[in-house]
Design a protein around this motif. Structure first.
Motif, PDB file in Angstrom:
ATOM      1  N   THR A 116      42.152  45.959  53.599  1.00 24.15           N
ATOM      2  CA  THR A 116      41.903  46.910  52.524  1.00 24.15           C
ATOM      3  C   THR A 116      42.202  48.333  52.959  1.00 24.15           C
ATOM      4  OG1 THR A 116      39.589  47.260  53.125  1.00 24.15           O
ATOM      5  CG2 THR A 116      40.070  45.469  51.561  1.00 24.15           C
ATOM      6  N   GLY A 117      42.169  48.580  54.258  1.00 20.79           N
ATOM      7  CA  GLY A 117      42.361  49.931  54.755  1.00 20.79           C
ATOM      8  C   GLY A 117      41.094  50.751  54.750  1.00 20.79           C
ATOM      9  N   ILE A 118      40.003  50.152  54.296  1.00 17.69           N
ATOM     10  CA  ILE A 118      38.708  50.826  54.269  1.00 17.69           C
ATOM     11  C   ILE A 118      37.802  50.133  55.275  1.00 17.69           C
ATOM     12  CG2 ILE A 118      36.700  51.435  52.874  1.00 17.69           C
ATOM     13  CD1 ILE A 118      38.596  51.403  50.428  1.00 17.69           C
ATOM     14  N   LYS A 119      37.301  50.889  56.236  1.00 18.04           N
ATOM     15  CA  LYS A 119      36.482  50.325  57.303  1.00 18.04           C
ATOM     16  C   LYS A 119      35.296  49.544  56.731  1.00 18.04           C
ATOM     17  CE  LYS A 119      33.650  51.533  61.257  1.00 18.04           C
ATOM     18  NZ  LYS A 119      32.974  52.604  61.959  1.00 18.04           N
ATOM     19  N   GLN A 178      42.077  33.200  40.225  1.00 19.10           N
ATOM     20  CA  GLN A 178      41.840  34.159  39.137  1.00 19.10           C
ATOM     21  C   GLN A 178      40.847  35.238  39.547  1.00 19.10           C
ATOM     22  OE1 GLN A 178      40.699  31.623  35.857  1.00 19.10           O
ATOM     23  NE2 GLN A 178      42.830  31.216  35.309  1.00 19.10           N
ATOM     24  N   THR A 179      39.801  34.857  40.243  1.00 16.83           N
ATOM     25  CA  THR A 179      38.781  35.822  40.637  1.00 16.83           C
ATOM     26  C   THR A 179      39.328  36.801  41.665  1.00 16.83           C
ATOM     27  OG1 THR A 179      37.086  34.145  40.194  1.00 16.83           O
ATOM     28  CG2 THR A 179      36.414  36.080  41.454  1.00 16.83           C
ATOM     29  N   MET A 180      40.055  36.305  42.658  1.00 14.09           N
ATOM     30  CA  MET A 180      40.607  37.209  43.665  1.00 14.09           C
ATOM     31  C   MET A 180      41.647  38.136  43.047  1.00 14.09           C
ATOM     32  SD  MET A 180      40.434  38.444  46.673  1.00 14.09           S
ATOM     33  CE  MET A 180      39.575  37.317  47.755  1.00 14.09           C
ATOM     34  N   LEU A 181      42.431  37.656  42.108  1.00 13.78           N
ATOM     35  CA  LEU A 181      43.381  38.533  41.432  1.00 13.78           C
ATOM     36  C   LEU A 181      42.659  39.681  40.736  1.00 13.78           C
ATOM     37  CD1 LEU A 181      45.944  35.990  39.908  1.00 13.78           C
ATOM     38  CD2 LEU A 181      46.359  37.608  41.775  1.00 13.78           C
ATOM     39  N   GLN A 182      41.530  39.386  40.114  1.00 15.23           N
ATOM     40  CA  GLN A 182      40.745  40.429  39.448  1.00 15.23           C
ATOM     41  C   GLN A 182      40.148  41.412  40.461  1.00 15.23           C
ATOM     42  OE1 GLN A 182      42.115  40.215  36.400  1.00 15.23           O
ATOM     43  NE2 GLN A 182      40.154  40.979  35.720  1.00 15.23           N
ATOM     44  N   ILE A 183      39.664  40.908  41.577  1.00 17.68           N
ATOM     45  CA  ILE A 183      39.119  41.783  42.617  1.00 17.68           C
ATOM     46  C   ILE A 183      40.214  42.694  43.151  1.00 17.68           C
ATOM     47  CG2 ILE A 183      38.309  41.789  45.025  1.00 17.68           C
ATOM     48  CD1 ILE A 183      36.421  39.495  44.249  1.00 17.68           C
ATOM     49  N   GLU A 184      41.366  42.137  43.416  1.00 12.76           N
ATOM     50  CA  GLU A 184      42.453  42.952  43.952  1.00 12.76           C
ATOM     51  C   GLU A 184      42.970  43.955  42.923  1.00 12.76           C
ATOM     52  OE1 GLU A 184      45.266  40.344  45.919  1.00 12.76           O
ATOM     53  OE2 GLU A 184      44.046  40.472  47.730  1.00 12.76           O
ATOM     54  N   LYS A 185      42.977  43.583  41.651  1.00 10.79           N
ATOM     55  CA  LYS A 185      43.382  44.523  40.604  1.00 10.79           C
ATOM     56  C   LYS A 185      42.383  45.681  40.551  1.00 10.79           C
ATOM     57  CE  LYS A 185      44.949  44.557  35.785  1.00 10.79           C
ATOM     58  NZ  LYS A 185      44.373  45.787  35.361  1.00 10.79           N
ATOM     59  N   PHE A 186      41.099  45.373  40.568  1.00  4.07           N
ATOM     60  CA  PHE A 186      40.060  46.407  40.595  1.00  4.07           C
ATOM     61  C   PHE A 186      40.254  47.317  41.806  1.00  4.07           C
ATOM     62  CE2 PHE A 186      35.970  47.481  42.625  1.00  4.07           C
ATOM     63  CZ  PHE A 186      35.483  48.405  41.706  1.00  4.07           C
ATOM     64  N   TYR A 187      40.478  46.712  42.958  1.00 10.24           N
ATOM     65  CA  TYR A 187      40.654  47.476  44.185  1.00 10.24           C
ATOM     66  C   TYR A 187      41.867  48.410  44.084  1.00 10.24           C
ATOM     67  CZ  TYR A 187      41.915  48.563  48.980  1.00 10.24           C
ATOM     68  OH  TYR A 187      42.264  49.227  50.114  1.00 10.24           O
ATOM     69  N   GLU A 188      42.976  47.893  43.594  1.00  9.82           N
ATOM     70  CA  GLU A 188      44.176  48.727  43.462  1.00  9.82           C
ATOM     71  C   GLU A 188      43.937  49.888  42.500  1.00  9.82           C
ATOM     72  OE1 GLU A 188      47.064  48.866  45.146  1.00  9.82           O
ATOM     73  OE2 GLU A 188      46.142  47.360  46.428  1.00  9.82           O
ATOM     74  N   ASP A 189      43.215  49.616  41.421  1.00  5.51           N
ATOM     75  CA  ASP A 189      42.956  50.659  40.422  1.00  5.51           C
ATOM     76  C   ASP A 189      41.984  51.720  40.929  1.00  5.51           C
ATOM     77  OD1 ASP A 189      44.661  49.291  38.712  1.00  5.51           O
ATOM     78  OD2 ASP A 189      43.063  48.447  37.481  1.00  5.51           O
ATOM     79  N   TYR A 190      41.069  51.345  41.827  1.00  8.78           N
ATOM     80  CA  TYR A 190      39.996  52.271  42.239  1.00  8.78           C
ATOM     81  C   TYR A 190      39.887  52.504  43.735  1.00  8.78           C
ATOM     82  CZ  TYR A 190      38.658  52.136  37.413  1.00  8.78           C
ATOM     83  OH  TYR A 190      38.701  52.270  36.050  1.00  8.78           O
ATOM     84  N   LYS A 191      40.886  52.105  44.516  1.00 12.54           N
ATOM     85  CA  LYS A 191      40.777  52.268  45.970  1.00 12.54           C
ATOM     86  C   LYS A 191      40.662  53.732  46.378  1.00 12.54           C
ATOM     87  CE  LYS A 191      45.707  51.855  46.979  1.00 12.54           C
ATOM     88  NZ  LYS A 191      46.705  50.985  47.578  1.00 12.54           N
ATOM     89  N   ASP A 192      41.280  54.626  45.646  1.00 14.49           N
ATOM     90  CA  ASP A 192      41.170  56.051  45.989  1.00 14.49           C
ATOM     91  C   ASP A 192      39.730  56.544  45.816  1.00 14.49           C
ATOM     92  OD1 ASP A 192      43.858  56.104  46.561  1.00 14.49           O
ATOM     93  OD2 ASP A 192      44.440  56.941  44.627  1.00 14.49           O
ATOM     94  N   VAL A 193      39.032  56.036  44.823  1.00 14.42           N
ATOM     95  CA  VAL A 193      37.626  56.412  44.626  1.00 14.42           C
ATOM     96  C   VAL A 193      36.761  55.826  45.740  1.00 14.42           C
ATOM     97  CG1 VAL A 193      35.625  56.158  43.084  1.00 14.42           C
ATOM     98  CG2 VAL A 193      37.910  56.558  42.113  1.00 14.42           C
ATOM     99  N   ILE A 194      36.991  54.571  46.070  1.00 14.63           N
ATOM    100  CA  ILE A 194      36.195  53.888  47.088  1.00 14.63           C
ATOM    101  C   ILE A 194      36.439  54.511  48.464  1.00 14.63           C
ATOM    102  CG2 ILE A 194      35.758  51.679  48.243  1.00 14.63           C
ATOM    103  CD1 ILE A 194      36.737  50.336  45.578  1.00 14.63           C
TER     104      ILE A 194
END
Length: 141
Positions: free
Chosen positions: A31-34, A123-139
């Motif tokens: 993820t690039g996030i520790k 399906q669930t991991m695709l949704q998690i990764e989509k969420f992560y891509e959309d909000y990784k800068d916030v996280i």
């Protein structure tokens, strides 16, 4: 009842079959996030896809607070069945923070439940990764 070797072989066969059925390059640990990782779990009673925050306490709080701030977005737009647990104890008694979605009444020892489980995991991991891509800068801020 299955021997340890039979159980190991079934687990191996499941994950090989899953990889062949859904040949996706998952983000998972990169993820690039520790301390932030995505994980698949499948055992004798359930399957789970999770977002784990597993790092030193200060970093864990920092990342977890950001995920909690995004909770309504994650649930409304990506994973309506997501469960947030600030303090989740692993089998080895280590404490982490975890967001997860679970599919119950499936078993890695029951090949009849494999297809349903594979679809759920994918399906669930695709949704998690989509969420992560959309909000990784916030996280990661």
């Amino acid at each position: 009842m299955f021997s340890k070797e039979d159980s190991r072989k079934l687990r191996e066969d499941f994950w090989i079959s899953f990889g062949k059925s859904f040949p996706v390059k998952w983000t998972l640990y990169k993820t690039g996030i520790k301390g932030l990782s995505f994980k698949f779990h499948f055992n004798l009673k359930a399957a789970m896809v999770s977002i784990d925050v597993d790092t030193d306490f200060d970093q864990r709080i920092k990342v977890w607070d950001k995920l909690v701030a995004l909770k309504s977005i994650l649930i409304d737009d990506y994973l309506p069945d997501a469960i947030y647990e600030d303090f989740y104890t692993l089998e080895n008694q280590k404490e982490i923070s975890r967001i997860y979605v679970e599919l119950n009444d499936v078993s890695i020892h029951n090949k009849n439940s494999w297809r349903e489980t594979m679809v759920f995991l994918n399906q669930t991991m695709l949704q998690i990764e989509k969420f992560y891509e959309d909000y990784k800068d916030v996280i990661d801020s």
